[in-house]
Structure formats: C-alpha cells, structure tokens
Design an enzyme around this catalytic site. Structure first.
Site, PDB file in Angstrom:
ATOM      1  N   GLY A   8     -35.047  11.475   4.785  1.00  0.00           N
ATOM      2  CA  GLY A   8     -36.774  11.762   3.375  1.00  0.00           C
ATOM      3  C   GLY A   8     -35.559  12.498   2.788  1.00  0.00           C
ATOM      4  O   GLY A   8     -36.811  13.518   2.313  1.00  0.00           O
ATOM      5  N   LEU A  10     -34.785  12.433  -0.169  1.00  0.00           N
ATOM      6  CA  LEU A  10     -35.558  12.604  -1.614  1.00  0.00           C
ATOM      7  C   LEU A  10     -36.386  13.141  -1.858  1.00  0.00           C
ATOM      8  O   LEU A  10     -37.601  13.351  -3.273  1.00  0.00           O
ATOM      9  CB  LEU A  10     -35.392  11.026  -2.434  1.00  0.00           C
ATOM     10  N   GLY A  11     -37.820  13.844  -0.826  1.00  0.00           N
ATOM     11  CA  GLY A  11     -38.605  14.010  -1.334  1.00  0.00           C
ATOM     12  C   GLY A  11     -39.059  16.076  -1.875  1.00  0.00           C
ATOM     13  O   GLY A  11     -37.949  16.684  -2.103  1.00  0.00           O
ATOM     14  N   GLN A  12     -40.159  16.601  -1.711  1.00  0.00           N
ATOM     15  CA  GLN A  12     -39.959  17.685  -2.454  1.00  0.00           C
ATOM     16  C   GLN A  12     -38.912  18.738  -1.625  1.00  0.00           C
ATOM     17  O   GLN A  12     -38.544  19.366  -2.263  1.00  0.00           O
ATOM     18  CB  GLN A  12     -41.575  17.973  -1.560  1.00  0.00           C
ATOM     19  N   ASP A  34     -32.232   8.243   2.665  1.00  0.00           N
ATOM     20  CA  ASP A  34     -33.776   8.486   2.292  1.00  0.00           C
ATOM     21  C   ASP A  34     -33.921   6.873   2.256  1.00  0.00           C
ATOM     22  O   ASP A  34     -32.869   5.860   2.121  1.00  0.00           O
ATOM     23  CB  ASP A  34     -33.977   8.419   1.036  1.00  0.00           C
ATOM     24  N   ILE A  35     -34.741   6.059   2.583  1.00  0.00           N
ATOM     25  CA  ILE A  35     -35.521   4.821   2.550  1.00  0.00           C
ATOM     26  C   ILE A  35     -35.097   4.214   0.958  1.00  0.00           C
ATOM     27  O   ILE A  35     -34.871   2.762   0.303  1.00  0.00           O
ATOM     28  CB  ILE A  35     -36.605   4.581   3.311  1.00  0.00           C
ATOM     29  N   ASP A  52     -33.660   3.980   6.732  1.00  0.00           N
ATOM     30  CA  ASP A  52     -34.844   4.206   6.936  1.00  0.00           C
ATOM     31  C   ASP A  52     -34.895   3.992   8.993  1.00  0.00           C
ATOM     32  O   ASP A  52     -34.235   4.076   9.338  1.00  0.00           O
ATOM     33  CB  ASP A  52     -35.266   2.526   6.925  1.00  0.00           C
ATOM     34  N   TYR A 141     -52.437  12.641  10.852  1.00  0.00           N
ATOM     35  CA  TYR A 141     -50.850  13.779  10.280  1.00  0.00           C
ATOM     36  C   TYR A 141     -51.405  14.524  11.792  1.00  0.00           C
ATOM     37  O   TYR A 141     -50.119  14.891  11.849  1.00  0.00           O
ATOM     38  CB  TYR A 141     -50.836  14.260   8.800  1.00  0.00           C
ATOM     39  N   LYS A 145     -48.123  15.596  14.091  1.00  0.00           N
ATOM     40  CA  LYS A 145     -47.919  17.170  14.423  1.00  0.00           C
ATOM     41  C   LYS A 145     -47.397  17.206  14.952  1.00  0.00           C
ATOM     42  O   LYS A 145     -46.015  18.150  16.523  1.00  0.00           O
ATOM     43  CB  LYS A 145     -47.725  17.746  13.179  1.00  0.00           C
TER      44      LYS A 145
HETATM   45  P1  NAD Z   1     -42.627  14.259   1.031  1.00  0.00           P
HETATM   46  O1  NAD Z   1     -43.365  13.165   1.319  1.00  0.00           O
HETATM   47  O2  NAD Z   1     -42.255  14.944   0.075  1.00  0.00           O
HETATM   48  O3  NAD Z   1     -40.627  13.837   1.260  1.00  0.00           O
HETATM   49  C1  NAD Z   1     -41.438  12.311   2.029  1.00  0.00           C
HETATM   50  C2  NAD Z   1     -39.594  11.682   2.286  1.00  0.00           C
HETATM   51  O4  NAD Z   1     -39.860  10.531   2.750  1.00  0.00           O
HETATM   52  C3  NAD Z   1     -39.921  10.499   0.887  1.00  0.00           C
HETATM   53  O5  NAD Z   1     -38.564  11.085   0.022  1.00  0.00           O
HETATM   54  C4  NAD Z   1     -39.686   9.457   0.702  1.00  0.00           C
HETATM   55  O6  NAD Z   1     -39.419   8.263   0.115  1.00  0.00           O
HETATM   56  C5  NAD Z   1     -38.859   9.671   2.521  1.00  0.00           C
HETATM   57  N1  NAD Z   1     -39.526   8.053   3.386  1.00  0.00           N
HETATM   58  C6  NAD Z   1     -40.688   7.454   3.157  1.00  0.00           C
HETATM   59  N2  NAD Z   1     -40.297   6.764   4.160  1.00  0.00           N
HETATM   60  C7  NAD Z   1     -39.396   6.403   5.399  1.00  0.00           C
HETATM   61  C8  NAD Z   1     -38.525   6.265   5.632  1.00  0.00           C
HETATM   62  N3  NAD Z   1     -39.224   5.316   6.877  1.00  0.00           N
HETATM   63  N4  NAD Z   1     -37.304   6.265   6.407  1.00  0.00           N
HETATM   64  C9  NAD Z   1     -36.771   7.208   5.535  1.00  0.00           C
HETATM   65  N5  NAD Z   1     -37.310   7.975   4.905  1.00  0.00           N
HETATM   66  C10 NAD Z   1     -38.610   7.893   4.691  1.00  0.00           C
HETATM   67  O7  NAD Z   1     -41.822  14.746   1.799  1.00  0.00           O
HETATM   68  P2  NAD Z   1     -41.695  16.590   2.239  1.00  0.00           P
HETATM   69  O8  NAD Z   1     -43.277  17.210   1.185  1.00  0.00           O
HETATM   70  O9  NAD Z   1     -40.043  16.734   1.361  1.00  0.00           O
HETATM   71  O10 NAD Z   1     -42.019  16.736   3.837  1.00  0.00           O
HETATM   72  C11 NAD Z   1     -41.021  16.557   4.649  1.00  0.00           C
HETATM   73  C12 NAD Z   1     -41.455  17.055   5.951  1.00  0.00           C
HETATM   74  O11 NAD Z   1     -41.900  18.702   5.926  1.00  0.00           O
HETATM   75  C13 NAD Z   1     -42.171  16.292   6.606  1.00  0.00           C
HETATM   76  O12 NAD Z   1     -42.465  16.547   7.819  1.00  0.00           O
HETATM   77  C14 NAD Z   1     -44.175  16.950   6.056  1.00  0.00           C
HETATM   78  O13 NAD Z   1     -44.988  16.362   7.292  1.00  0.00           O
HETATM   79  C15 NAD Z   1     -43.491  18.360   6.300  1.00  0.00           C
HETATM   80  N6  NAD Z   1     -43.945  19.264   6.042  1.00  0.00           N
HETATM   81  C16 NAD Z   1     -43.990  19.618   4.772  1.00  0.00           C
HETATM   82  C17 NAD Z   1     -45.024  20.020   3.898  1.00  0.00           C
HETATM   83  C18 NAD Z   1     -45.309  20.475   2.473  1.00  0.00           C
HETATM   84  O14 NAD Z   1     -45.889  20.698   1.817  1.00  0.00           O
HETATM   85  N7  NAD Z   1     -44.074  19.271   1.477  1.00  0.00           N
HETATM   86  C19 NAD Z   1     -45.585  20.962   4.667  1.00  0.00           C
HETATM   87  C20 NAD Z   1     -45.863  20.618   5.977  1.00  0.00           C
HETATM   88  C21 NAD Z   1     -44.890  20.352   6.769  1.00  0.00           C
END
Ligand code: NAD
Length: 320
Positions: A8, A10-12, A34-35, A52, A141, A145
């Site tokens: 994952g 490419l996420g935040q 990332d997916i 994935d 969610y 968790k």
């Molecule tokens: P995000 O949604 O920004 O990024 C998630 C990434 O996962 C995306 O790039 C998406 O393309 C990828 N993804 C989705 N389905 C997929 C799959 N089947 N296989 C591979 N990749 C896949 O999330 P984030 O904010 O970077 O959060 C990362 C983790 O931290 C998560 O477990 C989230 O629950 C946890 N978290 C985040 C926050 C926050 O504020 N950002 C707070 C608490 C917990």
C-alpha cells in the site's frame, strides 16, 4: 530491518515512509508495492512491484525475490470508505493481514501492521484512553483493526513472528492526499485555507479527535521496528498521539496565519457518528515507556509547517 517490503506504498503514509526508509536503509533495500501502478514521476527512485495483498502467493514471491526481512503492511480500506463497503473492507483488511502474517511466519520476516484509534468504541473511556481498555468498536474499519491487533498478538505468541504495531491517530500531511478516513478534514482544511481562505467542515464543532503530523508518525514506525524487543510488553497496537483538537481549534490555529480564514459546518452524519464513537484523547505513556515515543509537532507547529509546505506545493504567496 535491512531489506523492507512496503505494501500500500502509494497511499498517504507510504508515499512519505518509503522515501524516509530509502534515505536510512538505502534505496535498493526498500521495495515499494501497491495494487496501483506508480506514476512516471516516481519511476526511477527505487524498486517497485504491483502487488495485491489479497494474493498471498504473489506476496511471498516478492518477499523471496528481494530477500526482504521486514514487511511494513499499509494496504487497507480506511474508516469512512470501509463504512460504505463493509464486505470489501473485511476482505481487504483481514485477508491482506493474514497473508502478511503467513508470509512473515514462513519466511521469517518482522511485520509492522498499523491499527488506529478506530479500534476503540463508544464504551471505551473517552478521555486519556488507556493502552489496555474496553474495545467494542461500532464501525467495520474498527472491527478489522481490533481483529488485526489480536491476530498479530496471536502470531507472536503462537509462532514467534516479530509483529509490531501502532494505533495511529488521524494523520496530517501534505505529500499524498488522505485515503478516505474520518479525520481527513484536518488535512483538507489546510488545502482549502491556502486555496480559498474558507472551509466547510463535515465534523461538528466540539468533536475532539487525536491527531499527529506525518513526520512524527514516520519516526514512530521506524523507532518501534528498531526497538529492543526485550523492552516491549505490548508489541502491537501501542497508543500514540501528538495532539487532540476539535474543528474550531484547528480553524483558530490557521487564523493565526491567515486572519481572514472562515469555517462553516455541514455535518456528514456517517463520519460524525464514527467520530463520536472514538476517544477524545488517548494516553501514549506506554509507548513512551517501552520504546521512547515522543512527538515533536503540536497543533501550532504542525499548522505553521503545513501552511508553508502547501503554499509552495500549490504555488500560493506567503501571508505570514
Ligand atoms: P491510504 O488509503 O492513503 O493508502 C492505502 C494504499 O493501499 C493505497 O495506495 C491503495 O492503492 C492501496 N491498496 C488498496 N487495496 C490494495 C490491495 N488489495 N493490495 C495492495 N494495495 C492496496 O492509507 P494510509 O493513510 O496510507 O494508511 C495506511 C495504513 O495506516 C492503513 O492500515 C490505515 O488503516 C492505517 N491508518 C492510517 C491513518 C491515517 O490517518 N492515514 C490513521 C490510522 C491508521
């Protein structure tokens, strides 16, 4: 950690964590996945695989290919999106984690899996929420968790997998947009303040939630993963927080830099009810005691830095 696979990525969080890990451990030793395929801009920086996480065989293949000794498992569906697609959230959040745990068990990897303040529920003590307390979340969610926290504990106790994890609060950052969480307002507000000087909050005034600026969150991941295992009593799901505020307080902090900034409210009942089920502020003292957690950014420092970084990102002139 020497060679790390990030799912994952490419996420935040991943967009910034991968960069920080590459600076510390060497670009070739951090495999982003990332997916989604990454865009051209990110192309030359370091290894990347389309993965994935619901495909366990492919995950094992990538770990073997790069000889990874640690997995930082970030792929998940976040709170407000998960509430609109609960079955998908269960399949992705639990299926991906089970695969990451199995691959870690088979191939001897250390595993980081993030939990969230969403692992608490309306029965949890709201103020200064203890590390060990009632966890009966009411969002899908949150259910994934809590189940994930327990599963990571189980894999450590039963199979000796070196699982570690944090309960992240809402994360504030400017590099990649947030991915559909309840706390996303605390990021959007800065973008809108810089672009338009106004913001309409979907969270009601007086709703307190824990938050953290991304640099503190990235340091927390690395510090926990590198912590001396013999000092860890909890391993998974450490409470960590840097600040707790309500929407009117972040608006006030922004007004110190943009005096004309105005905020109004149009409350979204789905996200508000999720927020109402979470603690107001959590106690991070166990993380401080077991591996030295300490946040550097409070609301004022976060606001100053966010506004300045967003002004250069969005090419908007300085006001203060
Ligand atoms: P995000 O949604 O920004 O990024 C998630 C990434 O996962 C995306 O790039 C998406 O393309 C990828 N993804 C989705 N389905 C997929 C799959 N089947 N296989 C591979 N990749 C896949 O999330 P984030 O904010 O970077 O959060 C990362 C983790 O931290 C998560 O477990 C989230 O629950 C946890 N978290 C985040 C926050 C926050 O504020 N950002 C707070 C608490 C917990």
């Amino acid at each position: 950690m020497k060679r790390i696979l990030v799912t994952g990525a490419l996420g935040q969080i991943g967009s910034e964590l991968v960069q920080q890990l590459r600076n510390t451990y060497g670009a070739d030793n951090v495999v982003a996945s990332d997916i989604r395929a990454k865009s051209g801009q990110e192309a030359q920086i370091g290894p990347f695989e389309v993965l994935d996480v619901t495909d366990g065989k492919r995950m094992a293949q990538v770990v073997k290919q790069y000889n990874a000794d640690a997995i930082i498992h970030l792929a998940a569906l976040l709170s407000s999106t998960a509430e609109t697609k609960p079955q998908l959230a269960w399949n992705l959040n639990m299926g991906g984690l089970v695969n990451a745990l199995e691959v870690s068990r088979e191939l001897g990897c250390q595993l980081f899996s993030p939990s969230s303040i969403a692992a608490f529920g309306p029965d949890t003590p709201r103020i200064f929420t203890p590390q060990d307390t009632i966890q009966r979340p009411t969002s899908m969610y949150g259910v994934t968790k809590v189940a994930g926290e327990l599963l990571c504990d189980y894999y450590y106790q039963k199979f000796g997998v070196d699982t570690r994890g944090l309960r992240f609060p809402g994360l504030i950052s400017y590099v990649a947009p947030p991915g559909g969480g309840t706390t996303d307002y605390a990021v959007e507000i800065y973008y809108e303040a810089v672009r338009n000087g106004r913001y309409t909050s979907y969270i009601a005034p007086g709703t307190f939630m824990d938050m953290m600026y991304m640099p503190d969150a990235l340091d927390a991941v690395v510090n926990l993963m590198e912590a001396d295992a013999s000092r860890l009593k909890h391993r998974n799901a450490f409470n960590i927080s840097a600040m707790s505020f309500a929407p009117e307080q972040i608006a006030h902090a922004i007004q110190q830099h943009i005096p004309d900034f105005r905020m109004d409210y149009e409350v979204d009942p789905v996200r508000q009810s999720i927020a109402d089920s979470w603690p107001d502020s959590i106690d991070s003292s166990q993380a401080a005691e077991e591996w030295g957690f300490k946040a550097k950014y409070d609301l004022e420092r976060t606001t100053k830095d966010m506004l300045s970084k967003l002004r250069s990102k969005l090419h908007v002139g300085q006001q203060s």
